[in-house]
Design an enzyme around this catalytic site. Structure first.
Site, mmCIF file in Angstrom:
data_model
loop_
_atom_site.group_PDB
_atom_site.id
_atom_site.type_symbol
_atom_site.label_atom_id
_atom_site.label_comp_id
_atom_site.label_asym_id
_atom_site.label_seq_id
_atom_site.Cartn_x
_atom_site.Cartn_y
_atom_site.Cartn_z
ATOM 1 N N GLY A 131 31.296 40.656 37.542
ATOM 2 C CA GLY A 131 30.212 39.842 37.261
ATOM 3 C C GLY A 131 28.722 40.245 36.767
ATOM 4 O O GLY A 131 27.605 39.598 36.906
ATOM 5 N N GLY A 157 37.398 36.927 35.869
ATOM 6 C CA GLY A 157 36.767 35.990 36.900
ATOM 7 C C GLY A 157 36.031 34.891 35.972
ATOM 8 O O GLY A 157 36.570 33.916 35.572
ATOM 9 N N HIS A 188 40.647 42.039 46.910
ATOM 10 C CA HIS A 188 39.768 41.742 46.104
ATOM 11 C C HIS A 188 38.430 42.158 47.059
ATOM 12 O O HIS A 188 38.268 42.144 48.102
ATOM 13 C CB HIS A 188 39.471 40.303 45.692
ATOM 14 C CG HIS A 188 38.442 40.012 44.850
ATOM 15 N ND1 HIS A 188 36.990 40.219 44.999
ATOM 16 C CD2 HIS A 188 38.530 39.960 43.495
ATOM 17 C CE1 HIS A 188 36.559 39.741 43.770
ATOM 18 N NE2 HIS A 188 37.390 39.828 42.603
ATOM 19 N N GLU A 246 39.320 47.244 39.463
ATOM 20 C CA GLU A 246 38.013 46.412 39.485
ATOM 21 C C GLU A 246 36.958 47.429 39.848
ATOM 22 O O GLU A 246 36.496 47.147 41.294
ATOM 23 C CB GLU A 246 38.035 45.039 40.227
ATOM 24 C CG GLU A 246 39.148 44.074 39.506
ATOM 25 C CD GLU A 246 38.823 42.647 39.747
ATOM 26 O OE1 GLU A 246 38.762 41.983 38.785
ATOM 27 O OE2 GLU A 246 38.552 42.501 40.982
ATOM 28 N N ASN A 248 40.785 34.744 37.626
ATOM 29 C CA ASN A 248 40.516 34.377 39.068
ATOM 30 C C ASN A 248 39.290 33.361 39.218
ATOM 31 O O ASN A 248 38.274 33.917 38.859
ATOM 32 C CB ASN A 248 40.110 35.806 39.550
ATOM 33 C CG ASN A 248 39.472 35.850 40.990
ATOM 34 O OD1 ASN A 248 39.909 34.871 41.700
ATOM 35 N ND2 ASN A 248 38.901 36.938 41.416
HETATM 36 P P1 PGA Z 1 34.166 38.783 36.465
HETATM 37 O O1 PGA Z 1 34.927 39.058 37.967
HETATM 38 O O2 PGA Z 1 35.251 38.650 35.503
HETATM 39 O O3 PGA Z 1 33.465 37.727 36.687
HETATM 40 O O4 PGA Z 1 33.628 39.858 36.362
HETATM 41 C C1 PGA Z 1 36.489 39.532 38.019
HETATM 42 C C2 PGA Z 1 36.944 39.354 39.294
HETATM 43 O O5 PGA Z 1 35.959 39.337 40.236
HETATM 44 O O6 PGA Z 1 38.303 39.482 39.512
#
Ligand code: PGA
Length: 253
Positions: A176, A235, A101, A170, A11
């Protein structure tokens, strides 16, 4: 029984320009050399709208598939400034679309809006990566199962073609942040999501469930033994070919 095929979905969020296609080219080259990985995985990159057409054209007959990160629920052309609908992304060559999302939920997207988006995406024969997950506050207040049940019940309908739906769990607090759920909690949650889904579809073969939130090359091996998880929504770590390749390599180690 858990499905054998594993999904590694990038993503990109608001990242990338036309030159970033080299990231996908490096990943594609790596996959071609790995027979087992090629056989047992699906690789998808959900890129900004601006890149879909060019990337999908370049990867038409290649291993990597291209997806979008959102779409409008309206099925026809309509006066919504800045929006793009499912048929428009499909025509650009997208095969997948991320819907629900938390970035979009935070901007006011409700379960009912997401339901309409899923409906219009499936009508276009797009594969939907439907995101669910609790916020930090909901987790602290022990509302995780309540929230997940509501998200699933209000956004999925028995009339949707379930072979087109992939659910991505998620936890919002994990995106993040570098924080991950405990393995025990994760298994329990994934089983719960499957049971809620089966209540709607009465179909034991589906769904496929991905985990998303701070997945990186160092923590991916925690997931290798968890058969209940069918892949990952990645992400930040999907924006570098080396990191993404290391994630796949380490998963299969
Ligand atoms: P991340 O994001 O891997 O940077 O934590 C995942 C996402 O938002 O799909």
């Amino acid at each position: 029984m858990a499905n054998k095929l594993k999904y590694f979905v990038g993503n990109w969020k608001m990242f990338g320009n036309q030159d970033s296609i080299s990231i996908l080219q490096r990943i594609n080259k790596f996959i071609l050399k790995k027979r087992k990985i090629k056989k047992e995985s699906r690789i998808v990159f959900c890129v900004p709208y601006t890149l879909i057409s060019n990337f999908a054209h370049s990867f038409k007959n290649k291993f990597i598939k291209i997806g979008a990160q959102n779409c409008h629920y309206e099925e026809t052309f309509a006066p919504y400034t800045g929006s793009v609908n499912a048929s428009m992304i499909k025509q650009c060559g997208a095969n997948y679309v991320i819907l629900g999302h938390s970035d979009n939920r935070m901007e006011g997207e409700t379960n009912f809006i997401i339901r309409n988006k899923i409906d219009s995406a499936i009508k276009q024969k797009l594969n939907v990566i439907f995101c669910v997950g609790e916020t930090k506050k909901e987790k602290i207040n022990k509302k995780t199962f309540y929230v997940l049940r509501k998200q699933i019940k209000q956004s999925l309908s028995r009339k949707f073609d379930c072979s087109k739906i992939i659910i991505a769990y998620e936890p919002v607090w994990s995106i993040g942040s570098g924080k991950m759920p405990k393995t025990y909690d994760l298994i329990k949650i994934v089983k719960f999501i499957k049971s809620e889904y089966i209540k709607i579809y009465k179909n034991k073969n589906f769904p496929r469930i991905l985990y998303g939130g701070s997945v990186n090359p160092k923590n991916i091996n925690i997931f290798s033994p968890i058969r209940e998880i069918d892949g990952f929504l990645i992400g930040g770590a999907s924006q570098r070919s080396k990191k993404f390749i290391d994630i796949i390599n380490n998963y299969y180690k």
